[in-house]
Scaffold this active site. Structure first.
Site, short mmCIF file in Angstrom:
data_model
loop_
_atom_site.label_atom_id
_atom_site.label_comp_id
_atom_site.label_asym_id
_atom_site.label_seq_id
_atom_site.Cartn_x
_atom_site.Cartn_y
_atom_site.Cartn_z
N GLY A 88 0.91 -1.23 -0.01
CA GLY A 88 0.06 -0.02 0.13
C GLY A 88 0.90 1.37 -0.06
N ASP A 123 8.67 5.94 7.67
CA ASP A 123 8.22 7.23 8.34
C ASP A 123 7.34 8.15 7.36
OD1 ASP A 123 9.93 7.91 6.07
OD2 ASP A 123 11.51 9.03 7.43
N GLY A 124 7.14 7.34 6.17
CA GLY A 124 6.26 8.36 5.22
C GLY A 124 6.88 9.36 4.49
N ARG A 174 3.37 13.54 -8.08
CA ARG A 174 3.57 12.62 -9.29
C ARG A 174 2.19 12.37 -10.08
NH1 ARG A 174 5.95 6.58 -7.96
NH2 ARG A 174 4.09 6.34 -6.99
N ASP A 250 4.54 -4.74 -7.32
CA ASP A 250 3.83 -3.51 -6.67
C ASP A 250 4.25 -2.38 -7.72
OD1 ASP A 250 6.21 -4.42 -5.18
OD2 ASP A 250 6.02 -2.54 -4.35
#
Ligand code: AMP
Ligand code: MG
Length: 486
Positions: A88, A123-124, A174, A250
């Protein structure tokens, strides 16, 4: 003033279990690095508003774009062959979709926008280096006519990101025809969520391959379409000496775009086994392995959608197998067409594969720069080309065969050279130049980044004052690895 963006968020209208809704996490001090003016115009966005403080705030995730509906998409995937049931968007958020000037629906996504329910231990965030790398390489790929996700903007966050060292954070905006991956299908298949799988497939067909809606078996059509798109994509990579580096399922786009520019790089001196990624210790994603891995990834896709292909499982397997078996032929044809264009040949005749391979062997033996060699072959005077090889008689013998084959072509010399110059770029985003641009950016000097982007917008045109960017690295400049510490 925030730019008025005409969002229409079709993915957000899919069932809740397809994603997690959340807002980006605000950052300390957003600062604009670059907005892609041409792409902004294509998307019908107001450039001035996008560059204004309110626009930059929204690009940094400190404010919501009006009309956006931010969400992290759910997906799964095989990473280096190992199954991971839940990946994800761990550091990305789909803000929503806009329909561009030519009627194509495009995703707008922030990457590096903070933790999500899919972040696992991460940490994103992203640091400046990989954001600049993805900006440069994805835009260069587009200019090289490779289907790819695009870069709309890059902003610095003013916050530190801790990797092996403390580095400045950044966020990339993006754009994609759809951030749907093989792993998105695998996510539902693995959960035995047949309804979700069907909804996803219907969505992908309607959005990306609408002509299939009226076909007899749209899902089989989807499989074939993805096989074709991926075969053609990877053929283009091979024609350009591009190594993706993380061809996990992915990172395989259903739209057939190159996506996720992590440890990717273009080869300088040619070697079929070249690997750049520091984490790819067994060379799974080495240059010459890419077609095979692509084929393998497509088998995973076929497996994921097998239940949609028909009620009779045996028959479904047979159909899927037929489609999968077509991959090598489609790939070889696309690859050879690309190679032939590089060699100034139009049709394909028997023996053309051998001709191209012989050149590649000579190139590997002499450690010849892939891009520069093909570009040098695209000029009238062949002495500089010959001089690149240690094995003079070998390359002379090859040139003779090539000229003999070229004599079959009904093209004037000048036409042939033009075809070659339009197939053999003068400029590619060379790894050492990207690293130089990143290093300069850490000193707050973004000029090398801007210059690289500028020149790479017209990769097939020899440009004044850009000679240095066409050259391979000096031995001390070589950057043999790229790191996944993204
Ligand atoms: P990638 O290797 O970039 O394709 O990422 C693989 C998976 O790791 C995806 O689910 C990403 O969202 C996740 N990921 C990568 N980097 C981070 C990060 N810094 N924080 C959270 N998740 C991450
Ligand atoms: Mg990824």
């Amino acid at each position: 003033m925030q730019p008025a963006i005409d969002f229409d968020n079709s993915y957000a209208r899919l069932p809740e279990r397809f994603f997690a809704r959340l807002d980006p996490k605000p950052v300390k001090q957003p600062k604009l690095i670059k907005v892609n003016e041409v792409l902004a115009a294509e998307l019908g966005l107001d450039l001035e508003a996008l560059q204004s403080p309110a626009g930059v705030n929204a690009l940094a995730g400190n404010a919501r774009f009006e009309g956006s509906d931010p969400l992290a998409m759910a997906y799964a995937g095989q990473q280096f062959g190992n199954w991971v049931p839940q990946l994800g968007d761990g550091r990305a958020l789909l803000l929503g979709e806009v329909v561009d000037a030519s009627g194509v629906r495009r995703d707008i996504q922030l990457k590096g926008s903070g933790p999500t329910p899919f972040s696992r231990m991460g940490d994103g965030r992203a640091w400046l280096g990989p954001v600049l790398r993805e900006y440069i390489v994805s835009e260069a790929m587009h200019a090289l006519s490779v289907p790819t996700t695009r870069a709309l903007a890059a902003v610095a966050t003013g916050e530190p990101v801790v990797r092996e060292e403390v580095l400045p954070g950044a966020i990339l905006t993006r754009v994609s025809r759809a951030h749907i991956r093989v792993g998105t299908f695998q996510y539902f298949a693995a959960r035995r969520d047949g309804e979700g799988l069907k909804q996803l497939a219907d969505y992908a067909i309607e959005r990306l391959y609408p002509h299939l809606q009226v076909s007899e078996n749209p899902y089989l059509g989807l499989l074939d379409a993805v096989i074709e798109a991926q075969a053609e994509l990877v053929a283009k990579w091979m024609n350009l000496g591009f190594i993706h580096g993380v061809m996990n399922t992915d990172n395989v786009s259903i739209a057939g775009e190159a996506i996720d520019y992590g440890p990717c790089a273009f080869m300088d001196d040619f070697h079929p086994d070249r690997v750049f990624s520091s984490i790819d210790q067994h060379g799974r994603y080495a240059y010459s392995n890419q077609p095979r891995i692509c084929h393998w990834n497509l088998v995973q896709f076929a497996q994921a959608i097998l239940s949609l292909l028909g009620d009779d499982e045996k028959q479904a397997v047979e159909q899927a197998q037929l489609s999968i078996n077509a991959f090598p032929g489609i790939y070889e044809k696309a690859y050879q067409q690309g190679m032939n264009a590089k060699l100034g040949l139009t049709g394909i005749v028997e023996g053309d594969d051998k001709l191209a391979n012989e050149l590649l062997v000579l190139m590997a033996d002499s450690k010849v720069d892939f891009t520069l060699a093909f570009r040098t072959l695209s000029q009238q005077d062949l002495d500089p080309f010959k001089a690149m090889f240690d094995d003079t008689s070998g390359i002379e013998a090859w040139l003779e065969k090539w000229q003999l084959r070229g004599a079959d072509e009904k093209m004037l010399d000048e036409q042939r050279l033009e075809l070659m110059r339009n197939s053999n770029p003068a400029y590619i985003p060379r790894n050492h130049r990207i690293e130089q641009a990143i290093r300069a950016s850490l000193e707050d000097d973004f000029e090398p980044f801007h210059r690289l982007n500028r020149v790479l917008q017209r990769p097939f045109e020899t440009q004044a004052d850009a000679e240095d960017l066409a050259l391979p690295p000096q031995p001390k400049e070589v950057v043999p690895y790229t790191f996944c510490g993204t």
